[in-house]
Design a protein around this motif. Structure first.
Motif: not given
Ligand code: URA
Length: 241
Positions: A133-134, A136, A170, A174, A176, A202-204
């Motif tokens: 996941y990313q 924030e 990041l 932020k 990951s 956000h799931r990358q």
């Protein structure tokens, strides 16, 4: 297999409706209209047309969707749209289901399938497919918070501890984060447990399958290698391109 059965298996509707499609001359193979309802053909690798649109026979379907915000992973979405609104009706007729869930405000990779075994294999509590996941956050992420996430945190009403196997900072706000379990609101609750707050998620990646450049709201069919990557059984990361 009987052509009418093939059509039925691919989501074209009831047996009667599929027979009607054939009788009406709507179905063709290699440009040849087939109007005999008793017509049989090998289904593997079969390409056929219905009302001139080309289809390929698939025993099961495996999809990856880049889920947008404000979509719920349920059929009867109450306050938002449903992810199933984004999926072709033929696929819905086949009984495609979400593999796990993402919150309505989470974006990114959502897998769907009509293969019950595959669904079970990926959602079984003993199967720990990594998910990346990313995240924030409202507040800057401290080194202490990162260490706590790696060491593991307790979540209210859940047994055991919840760890991130990898955390990469990041930017100030932020990171990951890779997790292997999947309890309700897990990432948001883990960040809350270390004293921060998620504002964007956000799931990358699921397993070794990476979302790549797939656009929000778009989905595609996974190929064999990508299916293996989703199970984390691939040789290397597979991107959705
Ligand atoms: N963790 C969350 O908090 N929400 C998701 O949608 C997925 C993981």
């Amino acid at each position: 297999m009987l052509l009418e059965k093939i059509l039925q298996s691919q989501g074209f509707g009831s047996r009667k409706h599929c027979q009607q499609l054939i009788k009406n001359g709507a179905v063709s193979i290699d440009g040849q209209v087939i109007s005999d309802v008793k017509f049989k053909i090998a289904e593997q690798q079969l390409k056929f047309q219905v009302y001139s649109k080309e289809y390929q026979y698939r025993e099961h379907v495996y999809l990856a969707l880049n889920k947008p915000q404000n979509y719920e992973c349920s059929h009867q979405a109450t306050h938002h749209f449903s992810v199933f609104d984004l999926i072709d009706e033929l696929l819905l007729n086949r009984g495609v289901q979400c593999i796990g869930r993402l919150d309505q405000d989470t974006t990114g990779m959502l897998l769907l399938t009509d293969d019950g075994q595959f669904l079970q294999a990926l959602t079984h509590p003993k199967k720990h497919v990594p998910k990346v996941y990313q995240v924030e956050t409202t507040d800057p992420i401290s080194q202490a918070q990162i260490e706590q996430l790696l060491k593991g945190v307790e979540l209210r009403n859940e047994k055991g501890i919840y760890t991130a196997s990898q955390v990469k900072k990041l930017a100030e706000n932020k990171l990951s984060l890779t997790i292997h379990q999947g309890v309700y609101h897990q990432v948001k609750r883990m960040l809350a447990a270390v004293g921060n707050k998620v504002i964007k998620l956000h799931r990358q990646q699921v397993g070794l399958l990476d979302l790549g450049q797939l656009e929000e709201g778009q989905y595609l069919y996974l190929n064999e290698q990508q299916i293996q990557a989703a199970k984390n059984q691939s040789e290397s990361i597979q991107s959705l391109e």
